[in-house]
Scaffold this active site. Structure first.
Site, PDB file in Angstrom:
ATOM      1  N   SER A  43      31.688  60.433  27.086  1.00 38.34           N
ATOM      2  CA  SER A  43      31.086  60.006  25.817  1.00 38.34           C
ATOM      3  C   SER A  43      31.568  60.805  24.620  1.00 38.34           C
ATOM      4  O   SER A  43      31.442  60.353  23.481  1.00 38.34           O
ATOM      5  CB  SER A  43      29.558  60.091  25.909  1.00 38.34           C
ATOM      6  OG  SER A  43      29.143  61.412  26.216  1.00 38.34           O
ATOM      7  N   ASP A 322      23.953  64.760  17.900  1.00 34.96           N
ATOM      8  CA  ASP A 322      22.763  64.422  18.677  1.00 34.96           C
ATOM      9  C   ASP A 322      22.564  65.517  19.727  1.00 34.96           C
ATOM     10  O   ASP A 322      23.250  66.544  19.686  1.00 34.96           O
ATOM     11  CB  ASP A 322      22.894  63.018  19.277  1.00 34.96           C
ATOM     12  CG  ASP A 322      24.015  62.890  20.304  1.00 34.96           C
ATOM     13  OD1 ASP A 322      24.500  63.922  20.807  1.00 34.96           O
ATOM     14  OD2 ASP A 322      24.407  61.752  20.614  1.00 34.96           O
ATOM     15  N   HIS A 325      26.258  65.636  21.636  1.00 31.29           N
ATOM     16  CA  HIS A 325      27.583  65.400  21.068  1.00 31.29           C
ATOM     17  C   HIS A 325      27.764  66.066  19.711  1.00 31.29           C
ATOM     18  O   HIS A 325      26.804  66.209  18.949  1.00 31.29           O
ATOM     19  CB  HIS A 325      27.829  63.888  20.927  1.00 31.29           C
ATOM     20  CG  HIS A 325      27.630  63.139  22.199  1.00 31.29           C
ATOM     21  ND1 HIS A 325      26.459  62.466  22.487  1.00 31.29           N
ATOM     22  CD2 HIS A 325      28.444  62.966  23.270  1.00 31.29           C
ATOM     23  CE1 HIS A 325      26.567  61.910  23.685  1.00 31.29           C
ATOM     24  NE2 HIS A 325      27.757  62.192  24.176  1.00 31.29           N
TER      25      HIS A 325
END
Length: 357
Positions: A43, A322, A325
């Site tokens: 991700s 977040d 990340h």
């Protein structure tokens, strides 16, 4: 008078030549430094593949993409560009489109493709509770499909030349710890990693960027669930990552010896991120421990970035976007290190040097 005319003509010619030389310099600066950029990972660098999967790991909603062109949630787990987006731009290339996007076909694949998938790991079983995701083996399999398409477009000889000069970037491994965290964690992923890279080598890849895992004990989620005080990183996750990185770095140097016609570079993500986190002001950050978009606890680390949570207004001053990340601002800092850093950041050469090979 005739002499003056000749002198003026000579001056005009000199100016014209200087102007043309300047144009060539501009064109050279604008020309891509490598033919294409292929991205494999999780991700941290997913450009939207998970949008096309039945996955619980999704970022195709606000506030993600709030600083992307058009404020569009593209499926990136970020407010804007990922670190591989930054590297691609600096190399003069467009952003690599997600492999699973139906529009990623034909000439759209000739500048690179992104195979990364949120929740994915080196191990096939990593991220099972996210349902669908693309483990590293599947990503390399999909690259094989892309290679076949490129051969169909360019012919085998031209395709080989193009791919052998392109850069292949791997940013994966953190989820093998984060998402297999309750299971006994050993160096098992390292038994898979060399073979994965060798598989890519057999498919004409010759220039590799291999990123080590970052200090996962320092992300807002880990600070929160481990009840860390004063922004002190959780030690156990970081110890696991350090052992992984030590072996991965050795693997990279072993592969350089095993494949002398290829070049593998190792990115010291752990130390680079740790340095920024400990010295945020030096890099333009006011905050290096709290999620800009998240909720729960002092670090906003329990609930990820979903439309119902608040988002900070000073996004360029937050290192973390977040609970998991990095922000676009952080990705620019990290991307510059990958491109131009010394051997404490990327070794044996940096990516600018890799591109010139």
């Amino acid at each position: 008078m005739e002499e003056a005319t000749i002198t003026l003509a000579a001056l005009s010619t000199s100016l014209l030549l200087l102007f043309l030389a300047s144009l060539e310099t501009i064109r050279a600066a604008e020309a891509p430094q490598v033919p294409a950029f292929f991205v494999f990972g999780d991700s941290l660098v997913d450009s939207g593949n998970n949008k096309f999967l039945q996955s619980l790991s999704q970022a195709n909603h606000s506030h993600n993409g709030i600083d992307f062109q058009g404020s569009v949630a593209t499926g990136r787990f970020c407010n804007g560009l990922t670190v591989t987006d930054v590297v691609a731009q600096e190399l003069g290339l467009p952003l690599a489109p997600p492999y699973l996007d139906p529009s990623t076909n034909g000439t759209a694949i000739l500048k690179g493709v992104n195979y990364a998938s949120g929740g994915a790991g080196v191990l096939d079983e990593t991220g099972l509770y996210f349902l669908q995701r693309l483990p590293l083996g599947k990503q390399i399999e999909y690259y094989g499909n892309t290679r076949s398409q490129i051969i169909g477009l360019l012919g085998q000889k031209a395709a080989y030349q193009m791919l052998s000069k392109s850069i292949f970037c791997f940013v994966i491994g953190s989820n093998d710890y984060l998402n297999n965290y309750v299971a006994p964690v050993t160096a098992t992923p390292l038994m898979y990693t060399p073979q994965q890279f060798q598989d890519a080598y057999k498919l004409d890849a010759r220039k590799f960027i291999i990123a080590g895992a970052g200090p996962i004990g320092c992300i807002p989620y880990q600070l929160t669930v481990n009840f860390q005080r004063n922004s002190t990183c959780a030690p156990q996750p970081n110890e696991l990552v350090l052992n992984f990185n030590k072996a991965l770095r050795q693997t990279v140097f072993d592969l350089n010896g095993q494949f002398p016609d290829a070049k593998f570079v190792y990115v010291n993500t752990y130390d680079t991120v740790t340095t920024v986190i400990k010295n945020p002001g030096k890099y333009g950050f006011a905050n290096s421990d709290t999620a800009c978009c998240g909720a729960g606890g002092p670090y906003r680390g329990l609930i990820s970035c979903i439309p119902s949570v608040s988002v900070c207004s000073n996004r360029t001053e937050h290192f973390f976007w977040d609970p998991y990340h990095t922000s676009e601002a952080a990705n620019y800092v990290l991307g510059k290190g990958i491109l131009e850093g010394d051997q404490s950041v990327v070794e044996p050469i940096n990516v600018r040097q890799l591109a010139r090979l």
